[in-house]
Write an enzyme that holds these catalytic residues in place. Structure first.
Site, short mmCIF file in Angstrom:
data_model
loop_
_atom_site.label_atom_id
_atom_site.label_comp_id
_atom_site.label_asym_id
_atom_site.label_seq_id
_atom_site.Cartn_x
_atom_site.Cartn_y
_atom_site.Cartn_z
N CYS A 136 -0.82 -3.86 -7.34
CA CYS A 136 -1.19 -2.54 -6.83
C CYS A 136 -0.55 -2.39 -5.46
O CYS A 136 0.43 -3.04 -5.14
CB CYS A 136 -2.70 -2.37 -6.79
SG CYS A 136 -3.55 -3.57 -5.74
N HIS A 157 -5.84 5.19 -0.99
CA HIS A 157 -6.02 4.40 -2.22
C HIS A 157 -7.16 5.02 -3.02
O HIS A 157 -8.34 4.84 -2.69
CB HIS A 157 -6.34 2.95 -1.86
CG HIS A 157 -6.20 1.99 -3.00
ND1 HIS A 157 -7.09 1.94 -4.04
CD2 HIS A 157 -5.26 1.04 -3.27
CE1 HIS A 157 -6.73 1.01 -4.89
NE2 HIS A 157 -5.62 0.44 -4.46
#
Length: 630
Positions: free
Chosen positions: A26, A553
């Site tokens: 990620c 995020h």
């Protein structure tokens, strides 16, 4: 960072290519699915240059790298061409044992409720302090009203935990709250109590006995009840005809769930809760003050495993039954003080400027406010030997506190500011006892850590030259009067400390704030450039015209959705204007898939600024200021 060298070291330390089942990444982490995690030495992995930390979560072995994760991932694939796989190796599934799952459930259900409990606990602290200094009479109406405010969150705690558990189990929060409210209904309590006093047994349909149990202040019964609900609700949904679903489904859900809770699940939960309390009390009764010292000494390791959450129901049960708790809370107080004192010793002894600053701020937060995560993960555990010094001091303090028979009358975070919760109304000398206990803990922890020493972290090569090169830029940032960063989404703004992910809550990637969005839209918080737009759409890296590097995020672990429910509106490299839509996402489907949509907003170049101040708000509109950068 030499990405190739880092990749080679990581691959070697996780057991080589043959131990890697799959690999994804990620914005900040390498997410390995390993064939056998047991052969990996976590500490060796953490020592690798470029590795910030290691986490094990959702069957993945996660290595936190930071902004350079993409480069390291690329080099790893050059070495092994791992790709990704949806299939979990059977070994990892087995390792998620029942004990780990239980701890995870308790932690996940308790964590969101803690702020409300701390708020109520601090009001109880005020109710101790104000009469003590003569500002409030215990017979006054104000005192009675404040008592109700302080008791409310605890008495109706099953409601709060029920809603939290519903989110954890992926079921309806309002059904969960209704079940808790039914168990706490005054008529139900009175009815069961009267029958019990009369020696009678309440029965459903004159056949099925309903066991009398106390649910106020309880934790385990409602968690088990919501777990049951998570199975009954979808079952009822399947069997209910569409035309009757809006009225028949809710009725059946409650009509099936609540009797089972009353007859079986609730009483079992109460028995388990009482059993946990009995075990803890038995240890305390058998070992006395020695037990307090032992638990205080090992408490940091209990925190690391997450087992400290299992003690929360025990503490609450004890306070509900007797008005105080005289074991776990005292050990926790000593452990918190020890972590702070050990960090303070590191701050004074270290020659590394960054470590001195980190340890100093960690010591302050641990000692004053009882927030030990920065000290535990950033200092003592990281350097190892200071952890020994902290354990020695905590054990010594625990022995002293146990000898003094200290008691805690609240569940506010143990720290200097919450000393009043340890003072007994009719024993003013207990104030002196708790101060002595804390001083013993702090002094011994500090001296032990200083004498034992630790391997200091050397300054990074070229650090001085880098500082010289950036001095002009740093000065520019330091002299500004505050860069305002607007919210990229509508919703509620919370502290990073409340985010259920250690990478963000421990500020490993930088300082910032978090938004719990109400709508599925992310807009540009300032004029700037999109440096990174992750291919799955869940994370965006921006750079403002003033030099602020910002990571947005969306959600926690949402990388696992592999782009599902995310619709990027821009691309990496594009220049954007404040307020332009960057990303759309289906917030309801993401939640339904079991993911937390909390969105951390991180200033990834935090070290280039004097200070970063977040503003927590219950409701924030898009572009409303939430961060001030100095």
């Amino acid at each position: 960072m030499d990405a190739q060298k880092v990749a080679e070291q990581i691959l070697k330390k996780v057991g080589g290519p043959e131990n890697v089942h799959s690999l994804v990444h990620c914005m900040t982490r390498l997410r390995f699915t390993l064939n056998d995690e047991s052969i990996v030495d976590d500490e060796e992995v953490k020592k690798t240059q470029g590795v910030l930390d290691v986490m094990k979560k959702n069957g993945q072995y996660q290595i936190i790298i930071g902004n350079e994760v993409g480069a390291v991932y690329k080099e790893l694939n050059n070495l092994g061409n791992f790709g990704s796989s949806d299939d979990q190796p059977p070994e990892n599934k087995k390792k998620q044992n029942i004990f780990s799952r239980v701890l995870d459930v308790i932690a996940g259900c308790m964590a969101p409720v803690i702020p409300a409990l701390i708020g109520a606990a601090m009001i109880k602290v005020l109710l101790i302090v104000l009469p003590m200094i003569g500002l409030l009479s215990e017979t006054s109406q104000t005192y009675q009203l404040l008592t109700v405010i302080g008791d409310g969150a605890f008495y109706f705690m099953p409601v709060l935990i029920g809603m939290s558990a519903a989110k954890k189990f992926g079921t309806n929060q309002y059904y969960a709250a209704s079940i808790a409210l039914i168990l706490l209904h005054p008529d139900f309590i009175s009815f069961m109590g009267d029958a019990s006093k009369a020696g009678e047994t309440v029965r459903f349909f004159n056949l099925i006995p309903v066991t009398d149990a106390t649910y106020a202040y309880s934790v385990i019964p409602i968690i088990l009840s919501v777990w049951l609900l998570s199975y009954i609700e979808p079952l009822v949904d399947k069997i209910t005809p569409a035309i009757t679903k809006n009225f028949l489904k809710p009725m059946l859900v409650l009509l099936i769930t609540v009797p089972i809770v009353m007859v079986i699940v609730g009483p079992i939960g109460a028995i388990i809760g009482e059993g946990l309390s009995d075990v803890v009390f038995m240890i305390h009764d058998y070992l006395g003050f020695i037990a307090v010292g032992l638990i205080a000494g090992v408490f940091p390791f209990i925190v690391i495993t997450g087992m400290h959450h299992a003690f929360t129901p025990v503490k609450l049960s004890a306070i509900a039954q007797t008005g105080y708790e005289a074991f776990i809370s005292i050990a926790e107080l000593c452990s918190n003080m020890a972590q702070g004192a050990a960090s303070l010793a590191v701050s004074i002894k270290s020659k590394n400027k960054d470590l001195k600053q980190t340890a100093g701020s960690s010591a302050f937060s641990a000692l004053l406010a009882g927030i030990t995560e920065p000290a535990l993960y950033g200092v003592t555990l990281r350097l190892k030997k200071p952890m020994l010094g902290a354990c020695i001091g905590a054990a010594a303090g625990g022995l002293v506190g146990g000898l003094f028979q200290l008691k805690s009358f609240g569940v506010a975070t143990p720290a200097i500011v919450t000393i009043p919760q340890y003072i007994e109304d009719d024993r003013a000398i207990t104030l002196l006892y708790v101060i002595i206990t804390m001083l013993v803990t702090i002094v011994i922890s500090f001296i032990a850590t200083y004498i034992i020493g630790f391997e200091d972290i050397p300054s990074n090569d070229g650090e001085e030259e880098e500082n010289d090169e950036n001095k002009e830029q740093h000065t520019k940032y330091a002299l500004n009067t505050g860069i305002k960063i607007g919210s990229p989404a509508e919703g509620c703004v919370i502290s990073l400390k409340e985010v259920n992910d250690q990478t963000f809550s421990n500020e490993l990637l930088g300082k910032g704030i978090a938004v719990v969005p109400d709508k599925g839209e992310i807009v540009a918080p300032f004029d700037g450039r999109i440096d990174v737009f992750f291919e799955t759409g869940h994370a965006i890296g921006l750079k403002s015209e003033s030099g602020v590097e910002l990571l947005i995020h969306v959600g926690l672990d949402t990388v696992n959705l592999e782009g599902k429910y995310f619709t990027p509106k821009k691309e990496a490299g594009e220049m954007v204007k404040k307020g332009e839509t960057l990303l759309a996402f289906d917030i309801d489907k993401i939640k339904a898939a079991g993911y937390d949509v909390t969105t951390p907003i991180i200033v990834t170049n935090s070290n280039e600024f004097m200070d970063i101040v977040g503003q927590e708000k219950e409701k924030v509109e898009k572009l409303e200021s939430i961060l001030t950068i100095v």
